[in-house]
Design an enzyme around this catalytic site. Sequence first.
Site, PDB file in Angstrom:
ATOM      1  N   LYS A  35       2.156  -8.917  -6.954  1.00 40.09           N
ATOM      2  CA  LYS A  35       2.861  -7.653  -7.212  1.00 40.09           C
ATOM      3  C   LYS A  35       3.908  -7.416  -6.133  1.00 40.09           C
ATOM      4  CE  LYS A  35      -0.902  -5.244  -4.840  1.00 40.09           C
ATOM      5  NZ  LYS A  35      -2.217  -4.602  -5.060  1.00 40.09           N
ATOM      6  N   ARG A 131     -10.225   6.112  -6.319  1.00 40.04           N
ATOM      7  CA  ARG A 131      -8.793   6.062  -6.591  1.00 40.04           C
ATOM      8  C   ARG A 131      -8.678   5.790  -8.086  1.00 40.04           C
ATOM      9  NH1 ARG A 131      -5.070   1.626  -3.660  1.00 40.04           N
ATOM     10  NH2 ARG A 131      -6.267   0.414  -5.154  1.00 40.04           N
ATOM     11  N   TYR A 255      21.283   5.269  19.733  1.00 40.95           N
ATOM     12  CA  TYR A 255      21.153   6.644  19.225  1.00 40.95           C
ATOM     13  C   TYR A 255      20.123   7.427  20.029  1.00 40.95           C
ATOM     14  CZ  TYR A 255      23.831   5.617  14.987  1.00 40.95           C
ATOM     15  OH  TYR A 255      24.814   5.292  14.104  1.00 40.95           O
ATOM     16  N   MET A 303      20.410   1.359  11.725  1.00 39.91           N
ATOM     17  CA  MET A 303      20.413   0.826  10.354  1.00 39.91           C
ATOM     18  C   MET A 303      20.768  -0.663  10.322  1.00 39.91           C
ATOM     19  SD  MET A 303      22.472   2.146   6.981  1.00 39.91           S
ATOM     20  CE  MET A 303      21.977   3.848   7.145  1.00 39.91           C
TER      21      MET A 303
END
Length: 359
Positions: A35, A131, A255, A303
Amino acid sequence: MTAQAIACINKSALNHNLQRAGRIAPGSRVMAVIKANAYGHGMQTAVEAFDAADAFAVGNIDEAQELYELVRDRKPIVVLQGVEDAESLALCRRHQHEIVVHGEHQVRLLESATGRGGVRVWLKFDTGMHRLGLAPNRLRPVMQRLAAAGCVDTIRIMSHLACADEPDRPENREQLDRFSELVGGFDGARSLCNSAGLVSFPDAHYEWVRPGIMLYGISPLSHQAAESLELKPAMTLKSRLIAINECRQGDRIGYGATWTCPERMQVGVVGLGYGDGYPRHAPSGTPVLIRGQQVPVIGRVSMDLVTVDLRGLPAAAIGDEVILWGDGLPIETIAGSAGTIGYELVCRLTSRVRYEVSG
Ligand SMILES: *Cc1c(COP(=O)(O)O)cnc(C)c1O
């Protein structure tokens, strides 16, 4: 030379890990879980490398469709979330997918289907994870209803473990016992174990095991390294040094200016960031590998870029390959540092990453 982020996928490592799973569970058939684009490794690559698997499992109907284009009728495809509507059911029936039935609404969907045969079912029971899954006391009535429904050919039974990555937790034994009680009088195929269960609970392998993460060479156990389980990492994420800056004492990096140079030093800039899937939460100190040596990330991950402390590596040069995880740098280390798990890191590489397949 490219400064792009590259995920190198080692097919022979994938193949080795599948064989390893088979050797740990010699009496069981293996449903290779592929998956989420084979845990970020690429579905097509996984299909080729896992040719020896007895079946493939995917999360949902869209993934099943994509996989079916690749394997057609060569291997059974299990849809772990099953189907929610008549149209998807018809599709699974046509392609002979095996669908998980985990809720009453799915049982009713099967009851409302017309025509005889063609539907293959994995009935999923909740043995303690709370679940997905039917309550164990629903086994008899649901089996009767499905027998009466007419569209169902085969019924198999499964459940899923909540704490298998920590084998000593008492919840495991409770789930194993509940499952064993549940399937006591059932003579069809049964399945309980994901990777962690497969390596930890040999008495619970049943007819099918469902390894995912271990096939990609990532440890399924929270306190055991992949290497000690004889698993080989299949993905190496790399980029390159695209700049080296001479910084002075007191210079602040990146940053938020969160990291301050304690002395005159070289700061390397790596051409990848969270826009490629490298975790933004990797704190200063998280290692990367350059020229076979670990150097720490400093400042915030941006990023497109990551900054690293090159004080320990004076020979570093622009263009040097930088390994973010994989060969020589376990992904478990990076995941631990960034407060996540290897599963998440491999799954969330973005479309900007280029894939290269070897082996
Ligand atoms: C994803 C999944 C698996 C595989 O789990 P791993 O921990 O990756 O081995 C097995 N069974 C089910 C139902 C799953 O959803």
